[in-house]
Design an enzyme around this catalytic site. Structure first.
Site, PDB file in Angstrom:
ATOM      1  N   LYS A   1       0.849  -1.198   0.000  1.00  5.99           N
ATOM      2  CA  LYS A   1       0.000   0.000   0.000  1.00  5.99           C
ATOM      3  C   LYS A   1       0.886   1.250   0.000  1.00  5.99           C
ATOM      4  CE  LYS A   1      -0.301   0.078   4.998  1.00  5.99           C
ATOM      5  NZ  LYS A   1      -1.092   0.454   6.140  1.00  5.99           N
TER       6      LYS A   1
ATOM      7  N   ARG B   1     -10.433   0.840  14.537  1.00  2.86           N
ATOM      8  CA  ARG B   1     -10.589   1.461  13.209  1.00  2.86           C
ATOM      9  C   ARG B   1     -11.570   0.615  12.415  1.00  2.86           C
ATOM     10  NH1 ARG B   1      -4.313   2.107  11.271  1.00  2.86           N
ATOM     11  NH2 ARG B   1      -4.772  -0.038  10.690  1.00  2.86           N
TER      12      ARG B   1
ATOM     13  N   TYR C   1      16.267  29.637   8.683  1.00  2.00           N
ATOM     14  CA  TYR C   1      15.191  30.318   9.422  1.00  2.00           C
ATOM     15  C   TYR C   1      15.394  30.178  10.926  1.00  2.00           C
ATOM     16  CZ  TYR C   1      12.401  30.671   5.129  1.00  2.00           C
ATOM     17  OH  TYR C   1      11.946  30.972   3.882  1.00  2.00           O
TER      18      TYR C   1
ATOM     19  N   MET D   1      11.736  24.584   2.868  1.00  2.00           N
ATOM     20  CA  MET D   1      10.825  23.870   1.961  1.00  2.00           C
ATOM     21  C   MET D   1      11.588  23.139   0.856  1.00  2.00           C
ATOM     22  SD  MET D   1       7.639  25.360  -0.268  1.00  2.00           S
ATOM     23  CE  MET D   1       6.740  25.986   1.125  1.00  2.00           C
TER      24      MET D   1
HETATM   25  C1  LIG Z   1      -3.799  -4.080   7.743  1.00  4.11           C
HETATM   26  C2  LIG Z   1      -2.315  -4.032   7.701  1.00  4.11           C
HETATM   27  N1  LIG Z   1      -1.622  -5.189   7.733  1.00  4.11           N
HETATM   28  C3  LIG Z   1      -0.276  -5.193   7.719  1.00  4.11           C
HETATM   29  C4  LIG Z   1       0.440  -4.022   7.663  1.00  4.11           C
HETATM   30  C5  LIG Z   1       1.935  -4.092   7.646  1.00  4.11           C
HETATM   31  O1  LIG Z   1       2.474  -3.555   8.802  1.00  4.11           O
HETATM   32  P1  LIG Z   1       4.058  -3.454   8.960  1.00  4.11           P
HETATM   33  O2  LIG Z   1       4.491  -2.435   7.960  1.00  4.11           O
HETATM   34  O3  LIG Z   1       4.241  -2.982  10.359  1.00  4.11           O
HETATM   35  O4  LIG Z   1       4.598  -4.781   8.689  1.00  4.11           O
HETATM   36  C6  LIG Z   1      -0.247  -2.814   7.643  1.00  4.11           C
HETATM   37  C7  LIG Z   1       0.489  -1.554   7.660  1.00  4.11           C
HETATM   38  O5  LIG Z   1       0.247  -0.648   8.391  1.00  4.11           O
HETATM   39  C8  LIG Z   1      -1.663  -2.817   7.665  1.00  4.11           C
HETATM   40  O6  LIG Z   1      -2.367  -1.684   7.611  1.00  4.11           O
END
Ligand SMILES: Cc1ncc(COP(=O)(O)O)c(C=O)c1O
Length: 389
Positions: A46, A147, A273, A325
């Site tokens: 992701k 969540r 800055y 920046m």
């Molecule tokens: C649902 C889910 N599973 C697994 C992971 C993987 O976690 P990590 O990067 O700590 O291995 C994530 C990442 O946040 C996640 O959102």
């Protein structure tokens, strides 16, 4: 390969996030050695593969033995599915408006989807009807993250609804751990207890659950008892284990730039800055055209080290003053031979002498900014081209 961004030609900008896919492959392989044969590995790709490029990360992880790919957004799942990779895909985060258009196609592509509420189940069921196929669903159980996910008391009702829905096939049950990066925290065992009883209740309703999964990188590294059918590793695969480990893992991203100018200044010369730093001696300052708009955290100002590659070799130089920046300043020292155009390593592997000077790591930058390596990696912005080594 360079992925151009709109409006700016990356050939005219020196900043690069250089990705080493072999690091992801080898890290994945190393994590795989911790698993029993029946446990599969999901590469979590992701957020554009934690900033490394989703497809690059996915291909590298598959080469290292991953047989699953996990993404938050269905749109990412679709992009993965279209790339025709040899792995099953799971997507877990959507809302009704966009899901109505994307989910039928996601299901048509054979992607597994997570369901974390009765409303999400209804959406998936409707999308499956449109796609004219059964949706493979992983029921997400909220065991303490608060969540996404159904609460343990909803399990039987959800199980019954899934059992009775001809468009739904239960493929798995899963949860996400809040505190696995602290192996002493009892929260993990409390979550596991809730998860196990929820799975038992679900199995009562729907029969055996094909896939149970809850381990992230930290639990994969520290809790073999939680590996179950599938582990979902993200950060460790990119080379940043969230817990101390002997497993050999190396960072896959190196952030580089080039010196824009070098100048000599006297003692007491203020930098940046707010003038939080002044020189304590005559020295040479190097200007690096990378800043918080490229993903450096301003909160990490004046704490980390970069490496400059000059004609005489690699030299470590502290970043001094506030991060701006678009630019930062490094203190090259009074005798530096660095010149404008020399390459600078902000974090990652400079690829030179392994015993030579090293830049701060993404973990160091994270600590300096009061955050985690995940955020440092995913913050590298769209105006930094990714280059696959
Ligand atoms: C649902 C889910 N599973 C697994 C992971 C993987 O976690 P990590 O990067 O700590 O291995 C994530 C990442 O946040 C996640 O959102």
């Amino acid at each position: 390969m360079t992925i151009p961004i709109p409006a700016e030609d990356p050939r005219h900008v020196p900043n690069r996030a250089v990705i080493d896919p072999s690091a992801i492959t080898e890290n994945t392989r190393a994590l795989g050695t911790l698993l029993e044969e029946q446990t599969a590995l999901m590469a979590v790709v992701k957020a554009d593969g934690y900033g490394h490029g989703m497809l690059t990360a996915a291909r590298a992880a598959i080469e290292g033995g991953a047989t699953w790919l996990g993404v938050a957004h269905p749109a990412s799942a679709l992009a993965l599915a279209r790339a025709d990779l040899d792995a099953q895909i799971l997507t877990w985060l959507f809302e009704p408006r966009t899901a109505r258009t994307v989910l039928p196609e996601v299901l048509s592509q054979g992607v597994d989807v997570s369901v974390g509420s009765p409303e999400m189940l209804a959406l998936v069921s409707e999308a499956a009807r449109q796609a004219e196929r059964r949706a493979r669903v992983h029921l997400k159980i909220d065991t303490g993250m608060g969540r996404n996910g159904v609460l343990p008391w909803q399990i039987r009702e959800m199980g019954a609804a899934m059992r009775e829905d001809e468009h739904i096939q239960v493929a798995g049950a899963w949860t996400h751990l809040t505190s696995a990066d602290d192996p002493d925290d009892p929260a993990t065992d409390q979550q596991v207890e809730l998860y196990d009883s929820a799975c038992a209740a679900l199995a009562d309703e729907v029969g055996p659950i094909p896939l149970q999964h809850l381990a992230n990188s930290a639990a994969t590294l520290t809790r073999p008892d939680l590996h179950r059918d599938l582990v979902r590793t993200g950060i460790a695969m990119y080379g940043y284990p969230p817990v101390p480990t002997d497993v050999p893992l190396r960072p896959a991203m190196t952030l580089t730039s080039r010196l824009a100018l070098v100048k000599e200044v006297g003692e007491g010369h203020s930098i940046g800055y707010g003038r939080i730093r002044s020189t304590d001696r005559r020295t040479r300052l190097g200007l690096v055209p990378i800043g918080y708009a490229d993903g450096l955290h301003r909160a990490a100002s004046d704490q980390c080290h970069l490496v400059v590659r000059t004609d005489s070799g690699d030299h470590r130089a502290p970043q001094v003053g506030r991060i701006s920046m678009d630019q930062i300043v490094i203190d090259l020292g009074p005798d530096s031979d660095a010149r404008a155009g020399d390459q600078v390593f902000v974090f990652g592997d400079a690829g030179g002498d392994p015993n030579g000077p090293a830049a701060s790591t993404a973990e160091d930058w994270a600590r300096a900014a009061g955050t985690i390596s995940y955020e440092v990696l995913t913050s590298v912005s769209g105006r930094v081209s990714r280059e696959v080594r």
